[in-house]
Design a protein around this motif. Structure first.
Motif, PDB file in Angstrom:
ATOM      1  N   THR A  70       6.550   2.711  -0.334  1.00  0.00           N
ATOM      2  CA  THR A  70       5.677   1.568  -0.568  1.00  0.00           C
ATOM      3  C   THR A  70       5.909   0.546   0.536  1.00  0.00           C
ATOM      4  O   THR A  70       7.015   0.410   1.049  1.00  0.00           O
ATOM      5  CB  THR A  70       5.929   0.906  -1.945  1.00  0.00           C
ATOM      6  OG1 THR A  70       7.267   0.429  -2.003  1.00  0.00           O
ATOM      7  CG2 THR A  70       5.695   1.890  -3.076  1.00  0.00           C
ATOM      8  N   GLN A 119       4.986  -3.594   1.619  1.00  0.00           N
ATOM      9  CA  GLN A 119       4.495  -4.888   1.162  1.00  0.00           C
ATOM     10  C   GLN A 119       4.527  -5.902   2.292  1.00  0.00           C
ATOM     11  O   GLN A 119       5.455  -5.909   3.093  1.00  0.00           O
ATOM     12  CB  GLN A 119       5.364  -5.466   0.024  1.00  0.00           C
ATOM     13  CG  GLN A 119       5.257  -4.773  -1.293  1.00  0.00           C
ATOM     14  CD  GLN A 119       6.254  -3.666  -1.427  1.00  0.00           C
ATOM     15  OE1 GLN A 119       7.336  -3.723  -0.877  1.00  0.00           O
ATOM     16  NE2 GLN A 119       5.890  -2.629  -2.147  1.00  0.00           N
ATOM     17  N   THR A 152       4.123   3.596 -14.139  1.00  0.00           N
ATOM     18  CA  THR A 152       4.710   2.309 -13.777  1.00  0.00           C
ATOM     19  C   THR A 152       6.073   2.575 -13.153  1.00  0.00           C
ATOM     20  O   THR A 152       6.929   3.211 -13.761  1.00  0.00           O
ATOM     21  CB  THR A 152       4.875   1.399 -15.012  1.00  0.00           C
ATOM     22  OG1 THR A 152       3.592   1.212 -15.612  1.00  0.00           O
ATOM     23  CG2 THR A 152       5.441   0.047 -14.620  1.00  0.00           C
ATOM     24  N   SER A 201       0.836  -1.181   0.000  1.00  0.00           N
ATOM     25  CA  SER A 201       0.000   0.000   0.000  1.00  0.00           C
ATOM     26  C   SER A 201       0.876   1.237   0.000  1.00  0.00           C
ATOM     27  O   SER A 201       2.018   1.189   0.405  1.00  0.00           O
ATOM     28  CB  SER A 201      -0.916  -0.009   1.207  1.00  0.00           C
ATOM     29  OG  SER A 201      -0.169   0.213   2.377  1.00  0.00           O
ATOM     30  N   THR A 236       5.170  -1.203  -9.192  1.00  0.00           N
ATOM     31  CA  THR A 236       3.984  -0.499  -8.711  1.00  0.00           C
ATOM     32  C   THR A 236       3.333   0.210  -9.890  1.00  0.00           C
ATOM     33  O   THR A 236       4.015   0.919 -10.625  1.00  0.00           O
ATOM     34  CB  THR A 236       4.352   0.522  -7.619  1.00  0.00           C
ATOM     35  OG1 THR A 236       5.049  -0.150  -6.566  1.00  0.00           O
ATOM     36  CG2 THR A 236       3.119   1.201  -7.054  1.00  0.00           C
ATOM     37  N   LYS A 237       2.013   0.010 -10.066  1.00  0.00           N
ATOM     38  CA  LYS A 237       1.268   0.658 -11.151  1.00  0.00           C
ATOM     39  C   LYS A 237       0.212   1.576 -10.557  1.00  0.00           C
ATOM     40  O   LYS A 237      -0.529   1.182  -9.669  1.00  0.00           O
ATOM     41  CB  LYS A 237       0.617  -0.380 -12.051  1.00  0.00           C
ATOM     42  CG  LYS A 237       1.637  -1.223 -12.774  1.00  0.00           C
ATOM     43  CD  LYS A 237       1.013  -2.165 -13.750  1.00  0.00           C
ATOM     44  CE  LYS A 237       2.128  -2.956 -14.405  1.00  0.00           C
ATOM     45  NZ  LYS A 237       1.918  -3.221 -15.775  1.00  0.00           N
ATOM     46  N   ASP A 267      -6.528   2.260  -6.578  1.00  0.00           N
ATOM     47  CA  ASP A 267      -5.436   2.026  -5.638  1.00  0.00           C
ATOM     48  C   ASP A 267      -4.240   1.465  -6.396  1.00  0.00           C
ATOM     49  O   ASP A 267      -4.406   0.681  -7.329  1.00  0.00           O
ATOM     50  CB  ASP A 267      -5.848   1.043  -4.545  1.00  0.00           C
ATOM     51  CG  ASP A 267      -6.726   1.685  -3.492  1.00  0.00           C
ATOM     52  OD1 ASP A 267      -6.672   2.920  -3.346  1.00  0.00           O
ATOM     53  OD2 ASP A 267      -7.469   0.951  -2.815  1.00  0.00           O
ATOM     54  N   PRO A 268      -3.039   1.852  -6.012  1.00  0.00           N
ATOM     55  CA  PRO A 268      -1.850   1.314  -6.683  1.00  0.00           C
ATOM     56  C   PRO A 268      -1.802  -0.207  -6.550  1.00  0.00           C
ATOM     57  O   PRO A 268      -2.182  -0.766  -5.528  1.00  0.00           O
ATOM     58  CB  PRO A 268      -0.690   1.949  -5.923  1.00  0.00           C
ATOM     59  CG  PRO A 268      -1.260   3.138  -5.270  1.00  0.00           C
ATOM     60  CD  PRO A 268      -2.691   2.817  -4.979  1.00  0.00           C
ATOM     61  N   LYS A 269      -1.323  -0.857  -7.603  1.00  0.00           N
ATOM     62  CA  LYS A 269      -1.164  -2.307  -7.595  1.00  0.00           C
ATOM     63  C   LYS A 269       0.322  -2.604  -7.563  1.00  0.00           C
ATOM     64  O   LYS A 269       1.074  -2.171  -8.431  1.00  0.00           O
ATOM     65  CB  LYS A 269      -1.822  -2.909  -8.823  1.00  0.00           C
ATOM     66  CG  LYS A 269      -3.326  -2.745  -8.806  1.00  0.00           C
ATOM     67  CD  LYS A 269      -3.960  -3.205 -10.096  1.00  0.00           C
ATOM     68  CE  LYS A 269      -5.451  -3.025 -10.126  1.00  0.00           C
ATOM     69  NZ  LYS A 269      -5.996  -1.847  -9.553  1.00  0.00           N
ATOM     70  N   THR A 270       0.740  -3.334  -6.540  1.00  0.00           N
ATOM     71  CA  THR A 270       2.150  -3.634  -6.344  1.00  0.00           C
ATOM     72  C   THR A 270       2.361  -5.137  -6.425  1.00  0.00           C
ATOM     73  O   THR A 270       1.595  -5.900  -5.853  1.00  0.00           O
ATOM     74  CB  THR A 270       2.634  -3.107  -4.981  1.00  0.00           C
ATOM     75  OG1 THR A 270       2.414  -1.698  -4.926  1.00  0.00           O
ATOM     76  CG2 THR A 270       4.100  -3.371  -4.768  1.00  0.00           C
ATOM     77  N   SER A 271       3.397  -5.538  -7.141  1.00  0.00           N
ATOM     78  CA  SER A 271       3.774  -6.953  -7.212  1.00  0.00           C
ATOM     79  C   SER A 271       5.290  -7.035  -7.253  1.00  0.00           C
ATOM     80  O   SER A 271       5.969  -6.042  -7.507  1.00  0.00           O
ATOM     81  CB  SER A 271       3.167  -7.599  -8.458  1.00  0.00           C
ATOM     82  OG  SER A 271       3.667  -6.971  -9.619  1.00  0.00           O
TER      83      SER A 271
END
Length: 187
Positions: free
Chosen positions: A176, A178, A69, A1, A48-49, A24-28
């Motif tokens: 960020t 995680q 991105t 987040s 993070t997108k 919401d940002p998408k983080t992987s």
């Protein structure tokens, strides 16, 4: 987040009433660590997108669409203790990455604003439980990222000067967080 509530970098400042859609940002990402006794090295990559769309509320016409991105790669130094239950902690330094922002304006062609500098560091903590030849891992990671946008010749800079879009500065700071899940193999 993300720690910021509004994750977008660019905003439309026109006087028209607008409808803003922000996801919401998408983080992987993923990590790989090699520990030798109680010290080790690792590599982590995080993507993070961030998507934002601003529409005219009466006509639904596009005013500004932002797709950002952020890819970060960290070289990590880790320390660990324990046998059946393990604790691993460490820090990482940003060893590479990129920040690309694609902007789509209502009357202009798409534009990609690149970065000229990307730096940062991270801190992490992992807990593990040793099983039958492997270890289950649960952890938390915080990444601190600083980026400088290359906006010297961009349409974004011209629109900012004209007052039709806004961004705080070309120097951006992201934090960020995680939750990490993993499997450790003992050999």
């Amino acid at each position: 987040s993300e720690t910021k509530k509004d994750h977008t970098i660019f905003t439309d400042t026109s006087d028209t009433a607008k409808k803003i859609t922000t996801a919401d940002p998408k983080t992987s990402g993923g990590s790989l660590y090699f520990l030798f006794k109680s010290i080790g090295l690792g590599y982590t990559t995080v993507t993070t997108k961030i998507d934002n769309e601003i529409l005219n509320s009466s006509s639904n016409a596009l005013l500004l669409r932002e797709k950002t991105t952020l890819v970060t790669n960290y070289t990590d130094l880790a320390f660990g203790i324990g046998e059946n239950y393990t604790l691993m902690w460490g820090a990482g330094v940003l060893a590479g990455g990129k920040l690309d922002t694609t902007l789509n304006y209502s009357e202009e062609p798409d534009e990609t604003v690149l970065h000229k500098n990307l730096s940062g560091h991270s801190l992490f903590l992992m807990l593990g439980h040793h099983g039958f030849g492997f270890e289950t891992l649960l952890g938390f990671r915080t990444n601190y990222i600083k980026a400088d946008l290359e906006d010297s010749l961009s349409t974004a800079k011209k629109k900012k000067a004209a007052g039709s879009i806004s961004y705080e500065s070309s120097g951006l700071r992201f934090t960020t967080n995680q939750v990490q899940l993993g499997i450790g193999v003992t050999f």
